[in-house]
Every structure is written in C-alpha cells, then in structure tokens.
Motif scaffolding. Structure first.
Motif, mmCIF file in Angstrom:
data_model
loop_
_atom_site.group_PDB
_atom_site.id
_atom_site.type_symbol
_atom_site.label_atom_id
_atom_site.label_comp_id
_atom_site.label_asym_id
_atom_site.label_seq_id
_atom_site.Cartn_x
_atom_site.Cartn_y
_atom_site.Cartn_z
ATOM 1 N N ILE A 103 0.857 -1.182 0.000
ATOM 2 C CA ILE A 103 0.000 0.000 0.000
ATOM 3 C C ILE A 103 0.891 1.230 0.000
ATOM 4 N N SER A 104 0.461 2.294 -0.651
ATOM 5 C CA SER A 104 1.240 3.523 -0.708
ATOM 6 C C SER A 104 1.240 4.209 0.652
ATOM 7 N N SER A 105 2.139 5.180 0.800
ATOM 8 C CA SER A 105 2.278 5.872 2.083
ATOM 9 C C SER A 105 0.977 6.514 2.539
ATOM 10 N N ASP A 106 0.208 7.075 1.581
ATOM 11 C CA ASP A 106 -1.031 7.753 1.941
ATOM 12 C C ASP A 106 -2.244 6.833 1.929
ATOM 13 N N GLY A 107 -2.047 5.571 1.573
ATOM 14 C CA GLY A 107 -3.144 4.613 1.582
ATOM 15 C C GLY A 107 -4.088 4.709 0.404
ATOM 16 N N GLN A 108 -3.740 5.503 -0.611
ATOM 17 C CA GLN A 108 -4.639 5.699 -1.742
ATOM 18 C C GLN A 108 -4.399 4.725 -2.889
ATOM 19 N N SER A 109 -3.280 4.005 -2.860
ATOM 20 C CA SER A 109 -2.962 3.040 -3.913
ATOM 21 C C SER A 109 -2.605 1.697 -3.284
ATOM 22 N N ILE A 110 -2.995 0.621 -3.961
ATOM 23 C CA ILE A 110 -2.762 -0.740 -3.485
ATOM 24 C C ILE A 110 -2.242 -1.568 -4.645
ATOM 25 N N ALA A 111 -1.307 -2.465 -4.368
ATOM 26 C CA ALA A 111 -0.858 -3.441 -5.353
ATOM 27 C C ALA A 111 -0.892 -4.818 -4.715
ATOM 28 N N ALA A 112 -1.304 -5.815 -5.488
ATOM 29 C CA ALA A 112 -1.370 -7.186 -4.991
ATOM 30 C C ALA A 112 -0.897 -8.137 -6.075
ATOM 31 N N GLY A 113 -0.279 -9.242 -5.654
ATOM 32 C CA GLY A 113 0.193 -10.239 -6.599
ATOM 33 C C GLY A 113 -0.405 -11.597 -6.291
ATOM 34 N N TYR A 120 -3.569 -3.633 -9.519
ATOM 35 C CA TYR A 120 -3.256 -2.291 -9.030
ATOM 36 C C TYR A 120 -4.568 -1.549 -8.823
ATOM 37 N N ALA A 121 -4.738 -0.937 -7.662
ATOM 38 C CA ALA A 121 -5.965 -0.197 -7.355
ATOM 39 C C ALA A 121 -5.596 1.192 -6.853
ATOM 40 N N HIS A 122 -6.351 2.187 -7.304
ATOM 41 C CA HIS A 122 -6.100 3.569 -6.880
ATOM 42 C C HIS A 122 -7.433 4.263 -6.639
ATOM 43 N N ARG A 123 -7.482 5.058 -5.574
ATOM 44 C CA ARG A 123 -8.710 5.749 -5.235
ATOM 45 C C ARG A 123 -8.937 6.947 -6.162
ATOM 46 N N ASP A 124 -10.104 6.998 -6.793
ATOM 47 C CA ASP A 124 -10.498 8.141 -7.610
ATOM 48 C C ASP A 124 -10.859 9.299 -6.677
ATOM 49 N N GLN A 125 -10.108 10.383 -6.756
ATOM 50 C CA GLN A 125 -10.306 11.481 -5.811
ATOM 51 C C GLN A 125 -11.646 12.193 -5.998
ATOM 52 N N SER A 126 -12.217 12.112 -7.177
ATOM 53 C CA SER A 126 -13.500 12.791 -7.418
ATOM 54 C C SER A 126 -14.691 11.994 -6.907
ATOM 55 N N GLY A 128 -14.186 8.880 -4.919
ATOM 56 C CA GLY A 128 -13.849 8.082 -3.746
ATOM 57 C C GLY A 128 -13.807 6.595 -4.016
ATOM 58 N N ASP A 129 -14.156 6.188 -5.261
ATOM 59 C CA ASP A 129 -14.154 4.771 -5.614
ATOM 60 C C ASP A 129 -12.726 4.292 -5.905
ATOM 61 N N MET A 130 -12.511 2.988 -5.744
ATOM 62 C CA MET A 130 -11.229 2.385 -6.080
ATOM 63 C C MET A 130 -11.275 1.855 -7.508
ATOM 64 N N ASP A 131 -10.417 2.388 -8.373
ATOM 65 C CA ASP A 131 -10.294 1.894 -9.739
ATOM 66 C C ASP A 131 -9.244 0.791 -9.771
ATOM 67 N N VAL A 132 -9.584 -0.341 -10.366
ATOM 68 C CA VAL A 132 -8.698 -1.498 -10.380
ATOM 69 C C VAL A 132 -8.330 -1.846 -11.821
ATOM 70 N N TRP A 133 -7.042 -2.094 -12.065
ATOM 71 C CA TRP A 133 -6.624 -2.609 -13.363
ATOM 72 C C TRP A 133 -5.495 -3.615 -13.164
ATOM 73 N N THR A 134 -5.307 -4.457 -14.175
ATOM 74 C CA THR A 134 -4.296 -5.503 -14.117
ATOM 75 C C THR A 134 -3.235 -5.236 -15.170
ATOM 76 N N PRO A 135 -1.990 -4.975 -14.781
ATOM 77 C CA PRO A 135 -0.921 -4.758 -15.756
ATOM 78 C C PRO A 135 -0.708 -5.983 -16.635
ATOM 79 N N ASN A 136 -0.214 -5.742 -17.832
ATOM 80 C CA ASN A 136 0.068 -6.824 -18.766
ATOM 81 C C ASN A 136 1.462 -7.385 -18.507
ATOM 82 N N LEU A 137 1.541 -8.685 -18.242
ATOM 83 C CA LEU A 137 2.807 -9.360 -18.044
ATOM 84 C C LEU A 137 3.112 -10.262 -19.231
#
Length: 267
Positions: A103-113, A120-126, A128-137
C-alpha cells in the motif's frame, strides 16, 4: 526491551505482519481456527480490533501513518480497512489466492500479486471509488514479491521466472523488465528512483538499479546464499536477508557491506 508478547491461540499462526512508519500501529494476519486480521497499537498488547476473514491472511501492509491497512487472503480476497473499524471500507475478489500485497504511504494506492497476475488499485479522488486494473505481463508467472513507491505511482513486481517488471500508474505495459534468472524479491525507494532485486534460487546476487537506467546496475553483489528479502531506505541504504539468517547492509553502490550480521550464529 520487549513491550509485550501476544498469543491468541496455540493453534493460530501469524502469517504476515506490518508496522506503520512511526511505529505506532501493527497489523497482523493469521491462519488457524480463525483466519483473522488484527490491528494493535504499539503501547498495548490488546488488539484494537479483529476481522474474521473467510481465508488465511497471507499478506498484509499498512500505510505510513497507520490510517489504512490492506490484507490479502488465500480465498482470493483483498480487504482495505481504516484503522478505526474492523469493517472493510473496500474489498475486491481476484481470480487466485493473494500471495503478496503493498500500500502507498497515503493509503490511496494498493498493489497485490497472485499466482499469475498483478492487481493495481487507486482511489479516484472525485468519486472516492477504487479503480482497479491488471498490468500486462509477458508470462503469467507467480508474483513472488512486489513493492509500491511511497506515492503509489511506481510499482516493481518480481516473478517466479526471475523477471522484475517496473510499471508506473498510468501504463499497463512494463516500462522495463530486468531478468537475473531466478526467483526474485524486490524493493523500491520511496520516490521510485531506485530498485533493489535479490535472487532467491540458483543465482544468489543482489542488484541495485536506477529505475531510469536499469540496464546498467549501480551494484551487483554475490551473497553466497539465496536472498530471502530485501529493503531500501529513503536514504539509499540497502539490506538483504538470506535464508541462513545473515543480514547484510550496503550503501547504494554496494561494494562490500558496511554491516554483516549473523543474528542466529550463537555469538
């Protein structure tokens, strides 16, 4: 000085633990009769709260201030908590058990494996929802280790195939991949400028990379034994822990360690 010694149940094992940057909060994930997430204050051995999960908590992380806690379970769940309540403020179901999490220092981003993907999840500041996407490996290899930069903008993920993939938050394709060729563990500096890669299988090297020029490692040190974990401080000190209990500490350019400590040698 031992502040306290906590035992919940003889049949319950602690699988993961994390502490806030100021040392005031400790998060713990357990397995046993009750798979749980616990949050403690440093001054007390009595949990502030406990959350009973539906699967073993194998990965946990806490934001710098202790305000947010994120946990991953073997039944493919990601849980996000605020420090004041055991009720998750957000959860997400992945396709596989969660192996590692950050989790990021401010708690607004999360990564999981997981066994084959990074989330990868990040809070939409407008909203408040968490946007989730999966990087391409390139390959769907198990994620052995991952780390987020302090601002959550950069992510490094190490795989069982020996690849370290480096992403930023705006791209699903790795900016670069470093492949030392073995199971690897990774860490990233607070600003994302430096990455540490340790090999934990056949090769037993520790690398320090400038994230802007990864093809030219700043340092390459043969540890003589598999590297179990790595970390990098905000000030450029690197620590590696090998499976034989040896702890090495280096300056950023590596060279010889400035500290070589064997805590379990009996000395």
């Amino acid at each position: 000085e031992l502040l306290y010694d906590w035992t919940n149940s003889p049949q319950e094992s602690v699988n993961s633990i994390a502490i806030s940057a100021d040392g005031q909060y400790i998060a713990m994930g357990t397995a046993g009769p009750q798979d749980s997430v616990f949050l403690f204050e440093q001054k007390s051995g009595i949990p502030l709260w406990e959350y009973g999960a539906s699967g073993m908590i194998g990965a946990i992380a806490i934001s710098a201030s202790g305000q947010y806690i994120v946990a991953g379970s073997t039944d493919a769940e990601i849980y996000l908590f605020g420090k004041d309540s055991s009720t998750p403020i957000w959860n997400y179901t992945t396709a596989e058990p969660v192996r590692v999490i950050d989790i990021s220092s401010d708690g607004q981003s999360i990564a999981a494996g997981t066994d084959s993907a990074v989330y990868y999840a990040h809070r939409d500041q407008s909203t408040g929802d968490m946007d989730v996407w999966t990087p391409n490996l390139t390959n769907n290899d198990a994620i052995e280790s991952l780390a987020l930069s302090g601002d959550g903008y950069h992510l490094i993920a190490g795989t069982s195939a020996g690849d370290a993939h480096f992403f930023n938050a705006s791209q699903k394709i790795p900016l670069w991949t470093f492949s030392p060729g073995a199971d690897i563990v990774v860490a990233i500096s607070n600003d994302g400028g430096y990455v540490v890669v340790g090999c934990s299988n056949v090769h037993t090297n520790l690398y320090v990379l400038d994230s802007s020029t990864p093809s030219q490692p700043l340092g390459d040190y043969a540890t003589q034994s598999p590297v179990q974990d790595v970390g990098i401080s905000d000030y450029g000190l690197v620590a590696s822990i090998s499976t034989n209990g040896r702890v090495l500490t280096f300056t950023l350019g590596l060279g010889n360690p400035i500290m070589d400590y064997w805590p379990f040698s009996g000395d």
